[in-house]
Design an enzyme around this catalytic site. Structure first.
Site, PDB file in Angstrom:
ATOM      1  N   TRP A  11     -17.390 -29.078  81.457  1.00  0.00           N
ATOM      2  CA  TRP A  11     -17.259 -28.922  79.999  1.00  0.00           C
ATOM      3  C   TRP A  11     -18.457 -29.490  79.252  1.00  0.00           C
ATOM      4  CZ3 TRP A  11     -11.445 -30.397  78.627  1.00  0.00           C
ATOM      5  CH2 TRP A  11     -10.593 -29.498  79.281  1.00  0.00           C
ATOM      6  N   GLY A 176     -26.805 -21.562  81.204  1.00  0.00           N
ATOM      7  CA  GLY A 176     -26.616 -21.355  79.763  1.00  0.00           C
ATOM      8  C   GLY A 176     -27.521 -20.291  79.180  1.00  0.00           C
ATOM      9  N   SER A 216     -24.583 -19.403  84.396  1.00  0.00           N
ATOM     10  CA  SER A 216     -24.100 -18.187  83.739  1.00  0.00           C
ATOM     11  C   SER A 216     -23.111 -17.396  84.586  1.00  0.00           C
ATOM     12  CB  SER A 216     -25.277 -17.300  83.302  1.00  0.00           C
ATOM     13  OG  SER A 216     -26.077 -18.001  82.351  1.00  0.00           O
ATOM     14  N   GLY A 237     -20.096 -23.599  83.290  1.00  0.00           N
ATOM     15  CA  GLY A 237     -20.232 -24.268  81.998  1.00  0.00           C
ATOM     16  C   GLY A 237     -19.503 -23.492  80.920  1.00  0.00           C
ATOM     17  N   GLY A 238     -20.260 -22.684  80.172  1.00  0.00           N
ATOM     18  CA  GLY A 238     -19.734 -21.970  79.002  1.00  0.00           C
ATOM     19  C   GLY A 238     -18.409 -21.256  79.240  1.00  0.00           C
TER      20      GLY A 238
HETATM   21  P1  PGA Z   1     -23.346 -22.273  82.424  1.00  0.00           P
HETATM   22  O1  PGA Z   1     -23.503 -23.780  82.969  1.00  0.00           O
HETATM   23  O2  PGA Z   1     -22.177 -21.674  83.206  1.00  0.00           O
HETATM   24  O3  PGA Z   1     -23.022 -22.419  80.965  1.00  0.00           O
HETATM   25  O4  PGA Z   1     -24.606 -21.565  82.695  1.00  0.00           O
HETATM   26  C1  PGA Z   1     -23.354 -24.100  84.323  1.00  0.00           C
HETATM   27  C2  PGA Z   1     -23.614 -25.562  84.541  1.00  0.00           C
HETATM   28  O5  PGA Z   1     -24.551 -26.093  83.919  1.00  0.00           O
HETATM   29  O6  PGA Z   1     -22.920 -26.240  85.324  1.00  0.00           O
END
Ligand code: PGA
Length: 259
Positions: A11, A176, A216, A237-238
């Site tokens: 998160w 990201g 991503s 992440g996102g």
């Molecule tokens: P992301 O981040 O899925 O937003 O690219 C992944 C992470 O940094 O663990």
């Protein structure tokens, strides 16, 4: 060898205690029918959100991790959190050496190694992040960079301890940015990571290690990524910040999982 799928949500610096509780309440209903025998579902909220998330996740198939750990047991380390503090809360996993820690907070392979040892000493399951920058990939240095990160990060780690560690391969240029490594490119790198682990710890140990992809990853690309032989899950992440998106990602990853 079929390894169990592992999908972890990172998160980052998102979700207050109340927001995190609400997200887990929604998520736990959405994933209630997914058998924990098929996938480890983990969420890693900020420190201040751990307590409310642990409470909300109780009795569900959602496990909880932290995003960092300090190497000392206690002491004058303003702003840091120890392994005992996390363990006492009921935290099970901890992310170590995320590229944002390396980029913005001076994390090195040496500090990764120290934090890793602290996690193991406190019986926390470490998720160790490695990954190359865009210019390193473009100049053909990816494997060298990963070898250096693995050698430094895993220094003095025994084979028995290695079996408790998860590796997250996160190409920095894909985090990201919406740019995912293609499944084939990611697999080639995952294969290299497993070969490094085979050289250091032997095939039996290396075959057991979960290697997650991160950068991503979303519900649209999870199945194709996880279908690759050496990609055993994701660090997200996102797409982990919205219950419906994270659930769709988990369900699609399950379609690609060999387990
Ligand atoms: P992301 O981040 O899925 O937003 O690219 C992944 C992470 O940094 O663990």
């Amino acid at each position: 060898m079929a390894r169990k799928l592992m999908i972890a949500g990172n998160w980052k610096m998102n979700k207050t205690a109340n927001e995190g509780k609400a997200l887990v309440e929604e998520l736990k209903n959405a994933v209630a029918d997914i058998c924990p025998c098929k996938v480890d579902i983990i969420v890693c909220p900020p420190f201040t959100t751990l307590t409310s998330v642990l409470e909300a996740a109780k009795g569900s198939n959602i496990k909880v991790g932290a995003q960092n750990i300090h190497w000392a047991e206690s002491g004058a380390f303003t702003g840091e959190i120890s392994g005992a503090m996390l363990k006492e809360l009921g935290v099970e996993y901890v992310i170590i050496g995320h590229s944002e820690r390396r980029q913005y907070f001076g994390e090195t392979d040496e500090t990764v190694n120290k934090r890793l040892k602290a996690a193991l000493a406190n019986d926390l399951k470490p998720i160790v992040c490695i990954g190359e920058m865009l210019e390193e990939r473009e100049s053909g240095k990816t494997n060298d960079v990963l070898a250096t990160q693995l050698a430094g990060g895993l220094a003095d780690i025994s084979a028995a301890d290695m079996e408790k560690i998860v590796i997250a391969y996160e190409p920095v240029w894909a985090i990201g940015t919406g740019k995912t490594a293609t499944p084939e490119v990611a697999e080639e790198t995952h294969k290299y990571i497993r070969s490094f682990l085979t050289d250091k710890y032997g095939k039996e140990v290396a075959d057991k290690i979960v290697i997650q992809y991160g950068g991503s990853m979303n519900d649209g690309n999870a199945e194709a990524l996880v279908s690759q032989a050496d990609i055993d899950g994701g660090l997200i992440g996102g797409a982990s910040l919205v219950a419906a998106k994270f659930t769709a990602l988990i369900n699609n990853a399950l379609k690609g999982s060999a387990c």
